[in-house]
Design an enzyme around this catalytic site. Structure first.
Site, PDB file in Angstrom:
ATOM      1  N   GLY A 179       0.820  -1.200   0.000  1.00 21.86           N
ATOM      2  CA  GLY A 179       0.000   0.000   0.000  1.00 21.86           C
ATOM      3  C   GLY A 179       0.856   1.252   0.000  1.00 21.86           C
ATOM      4  O   GLY A 179       2.033   1.234   0.355  1.00 21.86           O
ATOM      5  N   CYS A 180       0.263   2.369  -0.406  1.00 26.81           N
ATOM      6  CA  CYS A 180       1.008   3.628  -0.511  1.00 26.81           C
ATOM      7  C   CYS A 180       1.436   4.138   0.864  1.00 26.81           C
ATOM      8  O   CYS A 180       2.615   4.440   1.091  1.00 26.81           O
ATOM      9  CB  CYS A 180       0.174   4.668  -1.236  1.00 26.81           C
ATOM     10  SG  CYS A 180      -1.522   4.851  -0.591  1.00 26.81           S
TER      11      CYS A 180
END
EC number: 2.7.2.8
Length: 912
Positions: free
Chosen positions: A725-726
């Site tokens: 995930g970012c």
């Protein structure tokens, strides 16, 4: 070797430096320093291995070795370190530091010296201060005068110079101390000199004696000695001496393995081509260089003086002219850095077996068999040599044949004129003495185009990569090449490798013969075991059968395995292999890699499409979006693509036909499982699947794809990759270097994250409503966010994560508070991060806090801040990342490249 003086066996110079250095231990027999009577000898401390007094815990050494592993292979670092610790400490290296380095690159120099010191290495430093002296003389109104290029030093000049040199010496020592390196200024008593020509040059000296006692004493006490280029006459008069010549005399007295001249230019450059001269092998090339029109004045004098110096030292000694930022690369890698000058190891050439007969026919066979011992290996080598009798080849080797390369020149029918490196064998000492580097120097001169293969787990893979212009990996092997400029030729070469692997140039090859012999022996042995299993006493006899044969297995420590055919029936490129070897099937898959994107409507999908449009080796074939089905894909210029609405059944049927090499799932959380199940059911196990959602980030059967923290080899061998995930990517990169220093639970890091509204997706909501976000910041999922779980699981420690969304479009800003187990300074923490991410193209370490507006549109991560609480046991770190790029699409492309066998950063633009 006399018989090889003919044109077909001409001698070529070899870049061959023994990259060796000292053991940080000095015996009392070697050290007899002059010490004040008030300081008894009994107090003198002898330095143990890796025992610079501030770094005797081993953790710093391990950290430095981890850093070095980023610039070279682990094997390279360990090999050179082992050699460096095999001689007395003062015989490691003399490093001459120019005045410009002290002005512009002092921090880089200190960082490199700290790394060496933490490994127990003690270089001897001698510095000049020429540019500083010129400035001070100009300010004092003293016009500099020169004779024969030598500064005339009158009394006033000498007074200014002496004061300056002492100040610069103290500056170096204090800078090293500030970096945690114990350094000792030595400003007199070492260099003794005669007047050069008192009437002409006045107070200029030529060194005639070097007293090394105080140098040895400093090292014995755990200090790096720092000298200045001021000498003394017999009657005590201070004399100015040339820093390069002073370093040379110091080297003559200490006999170090390395003499390093630090230069802001980074080496000697050919003024005709503008290119760096990587190596000068004096035994063969000195006269040639002296005739070059650009080798004049200072360059000519430097090369001449270095030759005079090396003539007085053992062949193991060498000189390197490098930039201060390249010091570790020069010392710890096969490829080195800057310009390497040494006397050289000679290579010989031969193009027929008859020429080897003049040396010893046994020596050639022994070189080919060594470290390849196994069932029938000697007989296989005999057959290989028989094929060479009637074949065109060129061999390169040294006198003792510790290095041997056999190259098959291009055939007349080949349109590409590509030569093939059929065999390369190196002993351990040959690797360390850089004869391999030297062999490739000769190959590039003689063969404009060359290709070869190496096992993907070869510990010298980094070195091979540096020698090549391009590469592609497939099924555990890597194809390398250089000299091919046409994109069509590159594509054709890569396609052949994808289809046929090591058999792409034919089937007669020493390595493939050895492997086939081993495989045949294994089948025979397995068959015998099966037959014996039906007899009484089978267990005992079966065990005996397995113990009487030695399976062929190359020893990777000393041997680089190459997989090209050389002789016999060779062919140019073709599209099929009518007779593939046993166990290898023809591949029908075309090149370049075919990609399908499922879920292309979102911001991340669009960012990935843009990257694939730039990538030279990715062919986007299908894009799927329920909302956009039937519309033309925008932003992809390689060909026209129409959006489809692919179902899991459609995906399964395509996978059964093996139409796609890589499937990218850019779907919301909880949606992609039916598609993954369909791919699993298809039986196309070779296809790579990369999921951008969180669905498989906690599945142990999937590989977590964060290349900066997860072993790249693990990602390269995976077919199921979960893209991080970012928020999680930025948080992990921001925390990982401090994991060993975190306070124990229940204390834990806290991440306050703020994202632009693109992170909320394209579906309308309050979190991506610009009007709602204007002059506002919205917190959400304040506990138990999926990224909180992801960060904690991957780092192996509890982390609190508090996300927010703000009005800007793209970019994430983390403020991370980390409790420390012990007091630490901001500088030390920053050094940890710089060391951990040294060499990582997509991670930048800043002194100040990074700005989110500066990260939007960039493909990397920026880390900075490093503010330490007044108590010293809590640090705050800031991290920024573009959530659509390194937080999603760019990282996906890194993983695609690794898994499909391309260079990791191919298709990823460099941030400006």
């Amino acid at each position: 070797m006399q018989a090889l003086s003919r044109p077909l066996a001409r001698q070529v110079a070899a870049r061959s430096t023994t990259r060796t250095a000292p053991y940080a231990q000095v015996s009392t027999a070697l050290v007899q320093p002059i010490r004040p009577i008030s300081q008894p000898k009994a107090r003198r401390r002898h330095v143990r291995s890796f025992a610079s007094p501030r770094y005797d815990d081993g953790s710093a050494r391990s950290a430095v070795i981890n850093v070095l592993n980023n610039i070279g292979s682990k094997r390279e670092v360990q090999q050179y370190l082992a050699q460096f610790t095999s001689v007395s400490s003062q015989q490691f290296a003399v490093i001459k530091v120019g005045g410009a380095i002290l002005t512009d690159y002092l921090d880089q120099l200190c960082a490199s010296l700290r790394n060496l010191n933490q490994m127990g290495l003690f270089p001897v430093i001698i510095h000049g201060a020429g540019p500083q002296l010129n400035r001070l003389l100009e300010e004092a109104g003293v016009e500099p005068k020169y004779q024969e290029g030598i500064r005339i030093t009158d009394g006033k000049t000498l007074g200014i110079a002496r004061k300056l040199f002492l100040e610069e010496n103290l500056k170096v020592v204090e800078a090293l101390e500030s970096w945690g390196v114990r350094a000792r200024p030595i400003t007199s008593g070492v260099l003794m000199a005669d007047y050069k020509d008192k009437e002409t040059f006045q107070f200029v000296g030529e060194v005639n004696e070097v007293n090394v006692g105080s140098i040895k004493a400093a090292i014995a006490d755990g200090y790096i000695p720092v000298l200045t280029c001021m000498a003394e006459s017999e009657d005590g008069q201070v004399l100015n001496v040339n820093a390069d010549k002073a370093a040379a005399e110091l080297a003559r007295a200490l006999v170090p393995l390395k003499i390093v001249y630090l230069s802001e230019k980074g080496g000697i450059h050919d003024k005709e081509t503008g290119k760096l001269v990587e190596a000068i092998n004096l035994d063969e090339e000195y006269d040639e260089y002296m005739k070059k029109p650009w080798v004049i004045h200072g360059t000519r004098s430097k090369i001449r003086d270095i030759k005079t110096l090396l003539d007085d030292l053992p062949r193991s000694s060498s000189v390197a002219i490098i930039h201060p930022e390249s010091l570790e690369r020069e010392l710890f890698t096969h490829s080195g850095a800057g310009t390497l000058i040494r006397r050289g190891t000679k290579l010989y050439q031969a193009s027929s077996l008859a020429e080897f007969e003049a040396i010893s026919p046994k020596m050639l066979k022994q070189a080919l068999v060594r470290n390849r011992e196994g069932l029938d290996s000697a007989a296989v080598v005999d057959r290989y040599l028989d094929t060479l009798k009637s074949s065109s080849f060129r061999a390169y080797f040294d006198e003792n044949m510790e290095a041997l390369a056999i190259v098959l020149p291009p055939t007349g029918q080949s349109s590409t004129q590509l030569a093939h490196l059929s065999t390369l064998t190196m002993t351990r000492s040959a690797w360390l003495s850089n004869i391999a580097d030297n062999v490739f120097q000769s190959l590039k001169r003689d063969f404009p185009k060359l290709a070869w293969t190496v096992k993907q787990d070869d510990e010298n893979l980094t070195w091979f990569s540096e020698k090549a212009d391009g590469s592609i990996a497939k099924k555990g092997e890597v194809l390398f090449w250089y000299g091919i400029e046409s994109p069509e030729e590159v594509r054709e070469l890569m396609s052949e490798f994808v289809h046929h692997g090591r058999q792409m140039f034919g089937d007669v090859n020493l390595e493939s013969q050895l492997h086939r012999a081993a495989a045949a022996a294994e089948r025979i042995r397995a068959g015998a075991a099966t037959l014996m299993g039906n007899r009484p006493g089978a267990q005992q006899q079966q065990a005996r059968a397995f113990s009487t044969s030695t399976r062929y297995k190359p020893k990777r420590d000393n041997f680089a395995s190459f997989a090209y055919s050389g002789t016999g029936s060779r062919r140019g490129y073709a599209t099929t292999n009518p007779n593939p070897p046993l166990g290898i099937k023809n591949s029908e898959k075309d090149y370049p890699s075919k990609v399908a994107l499922i879920g292309a409507r979102g911001f991340t999908g669009q960012a990935l499409i843009d990257l694939l449009n730039r990538h030279p080796n990715m062919d986007l074939c299908h894009v799927s979006s329920r909302e956009l089905a039937g519309k033309k894909l925008k932003g992809y210029n390689k060909k026209e693509i129409i959006y489809e609405n692919l179902s899991p059944d459609d995906v399964r049927r395509m996978a059964e036909r093996k139409e796609i090499d890589c499937w990218v799932m850019a779907l919301p959380n909880g949606v992609c499982k039916p598609f993954v199940d369909a791919l699993d059911e298809s039986g196309h196990k070779e296809a790579v699947v990369i999921d951008l959602s969180a669905d498989y980030r906690f599945d142990p059967n999937w590989t977590y794809g964060l290349p900066e923290l997860v072993p790249r080899g693990k990602i390269a061998s995976a077919t199921r990759i979960s893209n991080p995930g970012c928020y999680a990517t930025a948080a992990q990169l921001g925390i990982a270097p401090l994991l060993p220093h975190l306070a124990p639970q229940p204390a834990h890091p806290t991440v306050f994250g703020v994202s632009g509204y693109s992170g909320a997706g394209t579906k309308p909501s309050p979190k991506n409503d610009v009007d709602n976000l204007t002059n506002n910041i919205i917190p959400y999922s304040l506990t138990d966010h999926i990224h909180e779980r992801e960060i904690s699981a991957q780092l192996g420690t509890e982390v609190a994560f508090i996300p927010h969304v703000a009005v800007w479009f793209a970019g994430i800003h983390h403020t991370i508070s980390l409790p420390l187990a012990h007091q630490m300074a901001s500088r030390d923490i920053r050094n940890l991060y710089q060391d951990r991410y040294h060499g990582e193209r997509l991670v930048a370490i800043r002194g100040e806090s990074p700005s989110v507006k500066m990260i939007a549109g960039k493909h990397g991560v920026e880390i900075g801040g490093f503010a330490v609480h007044s108590g010293g046991k809590r640090v705050v770190v800031n991290v920024t990342i573009d959530n659509l790029l390194k937080g999603a699409a760019t990282q996906c492309l890194q993983n695609m490249n690794l898994a499909l066998g391309y260079a990791e950063y191919e298709g990823i633009p460099e941030d400006k």
